[in-house]
Write a protein that holds these residues in place. Structure first.
Motif, PDB file in Angstrom:
ATOM      1  N   LEU A   8       0.825  -1.213   0.000  1.00 51.01           N
ATOM      2  CA  LEU A   8       0.000   0.000   0.000  1.00 51.01           C
ATOM      3  C   LEU A   8       0.859   1.263   0.000  1.00 51.01           C
ATOM      4  O   LEU A   8       0.523   2.243  -0.674  1.00 51.01           O
ATOM      5  CB  LEU A   8      -0.943  -0.004   1.195  1.00 51.01           C
ATOM      6  N   ASN A   9       1.963   1.239   0.729  1.00 48.46           N
ATOM      7  CA  ASN A   9       2.867   2.397   0.731  1.00 48.46           C
ATOM      8  C   ASN A   9       3.440   2.637  -0.666  1.00 48.46           C
ATOM      9  O   ASN A   9       3.528   3.779  -1.118  1.00 48.46           O
ATOM     10  CB  ASN A   9       3.999   2.198   1.739  1.00 48.46           C
ATOM     11  N   GLN A  10       3.810   1.571  -1.354  1.00 51.52           N
ATOM     12  CA  GLN A  10       4.333   1.709  -2.711  1.00 51.52           C
ATOM     13  C   GLN A  10       3.258   2.216  -3.672  1.00 51.52           C
ATOM     14  O   GLN A  10       3.534   3.033  -4.547  1.00 51.52           O
ATOM     15  CB  GLN A  10       4.899   0.373  -3.204  1.00 51.52           C
ATOM     16  N   ILE A  11       2.032   1.714  -3.501  1.00 48.37           N
ATOM     17  CA  ILE A  11       0.922   2.184  -4.348  1.00 48.37           C
ATOM     18  C   ILE A  11       0.691   3.676  -4.124  1.00 48.37           C
ATOM     19  O   ILE A  11       0.483   4.435  -5.081  1.00 48.37           O
ATOM     20  CB  ILE A  11      -0.357   1.359  -4.087  1.00 48.37           C
ATOM     21  N   GLU A  12       0.748   4.117  -2.862  1.00 48.98           N
ATOM     22  CA  GLU A  12       0.575   5.540  -2.571  1.00 48.98           C
ATOM     23  C   GLU A  12       1.662   6.381  -3.237  1.00 48.98           C
ATOM     24  O   GLU A  12       1.379   7.458  -3.782  1.00 48.98           O
ATOM     25  CB  GLU A  12       0.579   5.776  -1.058  1.00 48.98           C
ATOM     26  N   LYS A  13       2.901   5.888  -3.220  1.00 48.65           N
ATOM     27  CA  LYS A  13       3.993   6.610  -3.888  1.00 48.65           C
ATOM     28  C   LYS A  13       3.728   6.712  -5.389  1.00 48.65           C
ATOM     29  O   LYS A  13       3.944   7.756  -6.005  1.00 48.65           O
ATOM     30  CB  LYS A  13       5.329   5.893  -3.646  1.00 48.65           C
ATOM     31  N   GLN A  14       3.255   5.610  -5.972  1.00 48.48           N
ATOM     32  CA  GLN A  14       2.979   5.607  -7.411  1.00 48.48           C
ATOM     33  C   GLN A  14       1.812   6.543  -7.747  1.00 48.48           C
ATOM     34  O   GLN A  14       1.833   7.223  -8.769  1.00 48.48           O
ATOM     35  CB  GLN A  14       2.681   4.181  -7.897  1.00 48.48           C
ATOM     36  N   ILE A  15       0.802   6.583  -6.894  1.00 46.28           N
ATOM     37  CA  ILE A  15      -0.328   7.498  -7.110  1.00 46.28           C
ATOM     38  C   ILE A  15       0.153   8.951  -7.065  1.00 46.28           C
ATOM     39  O   ILE A  15      -0.239   9.782  -7.896  1.00 46.28           O
ATOM     40  CB  ILE A  15      -1.451   7.239  -6.083  1.00 46.28           C
ATOM     41  N   HIS A  16       1.020   9.241  -6.113  1.00 46.50           N
ATOM     42  CA  HIS A  16       1.572  10.594  -6.014  1.00 46.50           C
ATOM     43  C   HIS A  16       2.346  10.938  -7.289  1.00 46.50           C
ATOM     44  O   HIS A  16       2.219  12.050  -7.823  1.00 46.50           O
ATOM     45  CB  HIS A  16       2.475  10.705  -4.778  1.00 46.50           C
ATOM     46  N   LYS A  17       3.141   9.973  -7.801  1.00 48.47           N
ATOM     47  CA  LYS A  17       3.867  10.190  -9.059  1.00 48.47           C
ATOM     48  C   LYS A  17       2.908  10.462 -10.211  1.00 48.47           C
ATOM     49  O   LYS A  17       3.145  11.341 -11.039  1.00 48.47           O
ATOM     50  CB  LYS A  17       4.680   8.932  -9.409  1.00 48.47           C
ATOM     51  N   ALA A  18       1.811   9.679 -10.262  1.00 48.13           N
ATOM     52  CA  ALA A  18       0.843   9.828 -11.357  1.00 48.13           C
ATOM     53  C   ALA A  18       0.191  11.205 -11.319  1.00 48.13           C
ATOM     54  O   ALA A  18      -0.074  11.804 -12.369  1.00 48.13           O
ATOM     55  CB  ALA A  18      -0.217   8.735 -11.272  1.00 48.13           C
ATOM     56  N   LYS A  19      -0.070  11.723 -10.122  1.00 49.72           N
ATOM     57  CA  LYS A  19      -0.684  13.039  -9.999  1.00 49.72           C
ATOM     58  C   LYS A  19       0.260  14.152 -10.450  1.00 49.72           C
ATOM     59  O   LYS A  19      -0.189  15.178 -10.965  1.00 49.72           O
ATOM     60  CB  LYS A  19      -1.121  13.282  -8.548  1.00 49.72           C
ATOM     61  N   GLU A  29       2.921   4.207 -17.566  1.00 54.76           N
ATOM     62  CA  GLU A  29       3.881   3.329 -16.897  1.00 54.76           C
ATOM     63  C   GLU A  29       3.626   3.280 -15.393  1.00 54.76           C
ATOM     64  O   GLU A  29       3.743   2.228 -14.764  1.00 54.76           O
ATOM     65  CB  GLU A  29       5.305   3.786 -17.190  1.00 54.76           C
ATOM     66  N   VAL A  30       3.264   4.414 -14.814  1.00 52.84           N
ATOM     67  CA  VAL A  30       2.952   4.470 -13.384  1.00 52.84           C
ATOM     68  C   VAL A  30       1.712   3.626 -13.094  1.00 52.84           C
ATOM     69  O   VAL A  30       1.677   2.859 -12.123  1.00 52.84           O
ATOM     70  CB  VAL A  30       2.772   5.929 -12.906  1.00 52.84           C
ATOM     71  N   PHE A  31       0.698   3.752 -13.946  1.00 55.05           N
ATOM     72  CA  PHE A  31      -0.510   2.944 -13.750  1.00 55.05           C
ATOM     73  C   PHE A  31      -0.211   1.454 -13.918  1.00 55.05           C
ATOM     74  O   PHE A  31      -0.788   0.621 -13.208  1.00 55.05           O
ATOM     75  CB  PHE A  31      -1.625   3.387 -14.694  1.00 55.05           C
TER      76      PHE A  31
END
Length: 77
Positions: A8-19, A29-31
């Protein structure tokens, strides 16, 4: 084993990158990374909760020798 919290922490980091990302290809690629992280969780929970099955125990047949028996079969008199 990787905990759900770490995923979940990694998913949150990826979501932040996507934003923050403006490039369409990089966003895809982030998705894809988020999807891969979700697949890890879904695959690991599937293997943790397999269908219950009865364990198979291989045993040697037990033969009992009786003085008045004619053979090994139950029907041998």
């Amino acid at each position: 084993m990787i905990s759900n919290e770490q995923i979940l922490n990694q998913i949150e980091k990826q979501i932040h990158k996507a934003k923050m990302e403006t490039n369409g290809q990089t966003t895809r690629e982030v998705f894809a990374a988020i999807r891969a992280l979700c697949d890890v969780v879904l695959d690991s929970t599937a293997s943790v909760n397999p269908i219950q099955s009865t364990p198979v125990i291989a045993t040697q047949p037990i033969t009992i020798k009786e003085n008045d028996a004619n053979g090994e079969s139950l029907f041998d008199f």
